[in-house]
Write a protein that holds these residues in place. Structure first.
Motif, PDB file in Angstrom:
ATOM      1  N   ALA A   1      -0.912  -9.538  -9.620  1.00  0.00           N
ATOM      2  CA  ALA A   1      -0.452  -8.260 -10.301  1.00  0.00           C
ATOM      3  C   ALA A   1      -1.119  -8.687 -12.065  1.00  0.00           C
ATOM      4  CB  ALA A   1       0.368  -7.856 -10.284  1.00  0.00           C
TER       5      ALA A   1
ATOM      6  N   PRO B   1       4.777  -3.718  -9.552  1.00  0.00           N
ATOM      7  CA  PRO B   1       4.748  -4.365  -9.519  1.00  0.00           C
ATOM      8  C   PRO B   1       5.079  -5.712  -9.359  1.00  0.00           C
ATOM      9  CG  PRO B   1       2.904  -3.439 -10.796  1.00  0.00           C
ATOM     10  CD  PRO B   1       4.098  -3.017 -10.837  1.00  0.00           C
TER      11      PRO B   1
ATOM     12  N   TYR C   1       4.448  -7.946  -4.228  1.00  0.00           N
ATOM     13  CA  TYR C   1       2.945  -8.088  -4.938  1.00  0.00           C
ATOM     14  C   TYR C   1       2.464  -9.791  -4.892  1.00  0.00           C
ATOM     15  CZ  TYR C   1       2.772  -3.580  -6.630  1.00  0.00           C
ATOM     16  OH  TYR C   1       2.969  -1.967  -6.490  1.00  0.00           O
TER      17      TYR C   1
END
Length: 522
Positions: free
Chosen positions: A46, A26, A43
């Motif tokens: 996250a 992430p 991402y």
């Protein structure tokens, strides 16, 4: 093309577990090359409470045209300009499905080595695709995703132009799926249903697509009320492939209903009744011996030197453990025949990317042949004049130096067992020599010793107690290490320019034979 996968969580069960499931960290933005462009994974969010993974696929329109001639909508345009101006870079399609399978391969399989318990857990998922072609409209989208366990299937029509509402809606929808599912199940559904809704594929649909469909549809497709429509569209309405897939799906459904295995249901043929023994052609046994030796050596990237009409290439491509298969032949006519046999334009995208065909003579060193795990010379050396054999030896063992080299050649001692072969004749008119077992062993030992290889000998075919096997195979294994390399360098102080590079005076006697090696008396 754009797709997001979101989930929620708690401190005890953090949403960032999505990174383990997707095998993408992430905290990083990652980029992956595909055959038609570039895929990005990142991402936007996250945290323990919420995590969103985004897949952005940038399609290269030129690559799409070059690789997709005659394949699907992307390769069979209505007009020349449509090759470059189309919806492929923006709307979810088989291109996005292929990217999903490549970038999230482990997640699709339900594998997570770091946290093996995670793939089996259902999670709160939200998947959004902003632009999805839907041939059949909103109602078909709900019919396809509705029975698959989603709590909410949100489908919103995308207008042609928001500034001109009177123009109406386009054939694209915004799709939002929400529910408690295993991530692997959700990804497999998307892999199948994206091209189904688009009703087109950017690559030729080959028979192996049936296996892909059944793997991705495992656990949900057999019992889906629209499995006939899904199967027909996924397989581009190829009747034979569709019928095959539906028959196999029905066996799966019956097995699930009966609580048994498919093999127990599909027992209509009693194999014990087929007692007739049919001799296996030597050409087939030779290929089986070669494939077995390559697997035993752990080879993944393989050269077929003197590939002829492509019989061995065809066998190599059927085994996915061979990730790169290169066929080399001096004859363009033979390579053309190999192309007709292999039909790469009708292969799936992943399979066609494993195959390369090169024109080249083994009498000259070739930088393109370096760095491979294994090289095969199947029924090749006997087509080379003996004075020119050292040139081939240096090209393969001295310059290319693969880790494993397989050489097969006829055993001349066995020729007396061929009733159709006149005494004193070789098995093929283009053979410049045929060796006894002792002669072949002496040659192989000399080549191995000179170039830093060890060698073992394997019989191919039924071995006669008096005259040996019909085909003999030598398996060369490179002896790595400083001592072996020093010995190799010391024995090969000549350069390629000293011996075998005079293209004006050298004539490759195998160049124009174009005879199928597998069709000889053996």
């Amino acid at each position: 093309m754009f797709l997001t996968i979101s989930t929620t969580g708690t401190a005890a069960r953090p949403a960032t577990d999505l990174g383990f499931l997707l095998h993408k960290h992430p905290g990083k933005a990652q980029t992956f090359s595909t055959s038609h462009g570039t895929a990005h994974v990142f991402y936007p969010v996250a945290s323990d409470e919420e995590c969103t993974a985004a897949l952005l696929l940038e399609v290269d329109p030129v690559a799409l045209v070059r690789r997709g001639q005659g394949k699907g909508r992307g390769g069979a345009p209505d007009a020349a300009l449509a090759q470059y101006v189309n919806d492929r870079p923006y709307a979810a399609s088989s291109l996005l499905a292929v990217a999903l399978s490549g970038v999230f391969r482990s997640a699709l399989k339900g594998q997570c080595l770091a946290r093996p318990e995670l793939p089996e857990q259902a999670r709160s998922l939200r998947i959004e695709i902003p632009a999805l072609p839907a041939r059949g409209g909103e109602e078909l989208v709900r019919r396809l995703f509705g029975p698959l366990g989603w709590e909410s299937v949100g489908v919103t029509r995308v207008p042609l132009d928001e500034r001109f509402p009177e123009w109406g809606d386009s054939r694209y929808v915004r799709l939002v799926l929400e529910g408690e599912l295993r991530l692997a199940d959700a990804l497999r559904q998307l892999y199948v249903l994206l091209p189904v809704l688009d009703d087109a594929k950017h690559y030729w649909v080959a028979p192996d697509e049936v296996d892909k469909l059944l793997r991705a549809g495992d656990g949900w497709l057999a019992g889906h009320p629209e499995n006939g429509l899904i199967t027909a569209r996924y397989l581009a309405r190829h009747k034979r492939l569709t019928q095959d897939a539906l028959e196999r799906l029905e066996l799966v459904r019956l097995a699930e209903a009966d609580g048994s295995e498919v093999e127990e249901i599909d027992n209509a043929v009693d194999e014990t009744m087929d007692t007739e023994e049919r001799p296996v052609p030597l050409a087939v046994r030779r290929r089986e011996a070669i494939l077995g030796a390559l697997r035993a050596a752990g080879a993944a990237r393989v050269l077929d030197l003197g590939c002829g009409q492509g019989q061995l290439l065809q066998a190599l491509l059927k085994d996915v453990s061979f990730t790169e298969v290169v066929g080399v032949d001096v004859s363009m006519r033979a390579l053309g025949t190999a192309v007709k046999r292999l039909r790469p334009e009708r292969m799936g995208e992943r399979q066609s990317s494993r195959l390369t065909l090169l024109q080249g003579s083994l009498a000259y060193t070739d930088k393109r042949l370096a760095g491979y795990d294994a090289a095969v010379l199947s029924e090749v050396i006997e087509h080379v004049d003996l004075p020119r054999l050292p040139a081939l030896e240096y090209t393969v063992f001295g310059a290319a130096r693969p880790r494993t080299v397989l050489v097969t050649t006829p055993n001349v001692e066995y020729n007396v067992r061929w009733e159709s072969l006149p005494a004193g004749h070789v098995r093929h008119g283009d053979h410049r020599f045929e060796w006894t077992r002792e002669e072949f062993r002496a040659w192989a030992d000399r080549v191995a010793g000179r170039h830093g290889y060890s060698v073992t000998h394997v019989p191919v075919g039924d071995e006669d107690p008096q005259v040996g096997p019909p085909t003999q195979m030598a398996v060369f294994t490179r002896e790595d290490g400083a001592a072996a390399e020093a010995a190799h360098a010391g024995r090969n102080t000549h350069t390629d320019a000293d011996t075998h590079t005079d293209a004006d005076t050298h004539t490759d006697t195998h160049a124009d034979t174009d005879t199928p090696k597998e069709g000889e008396a053996a």
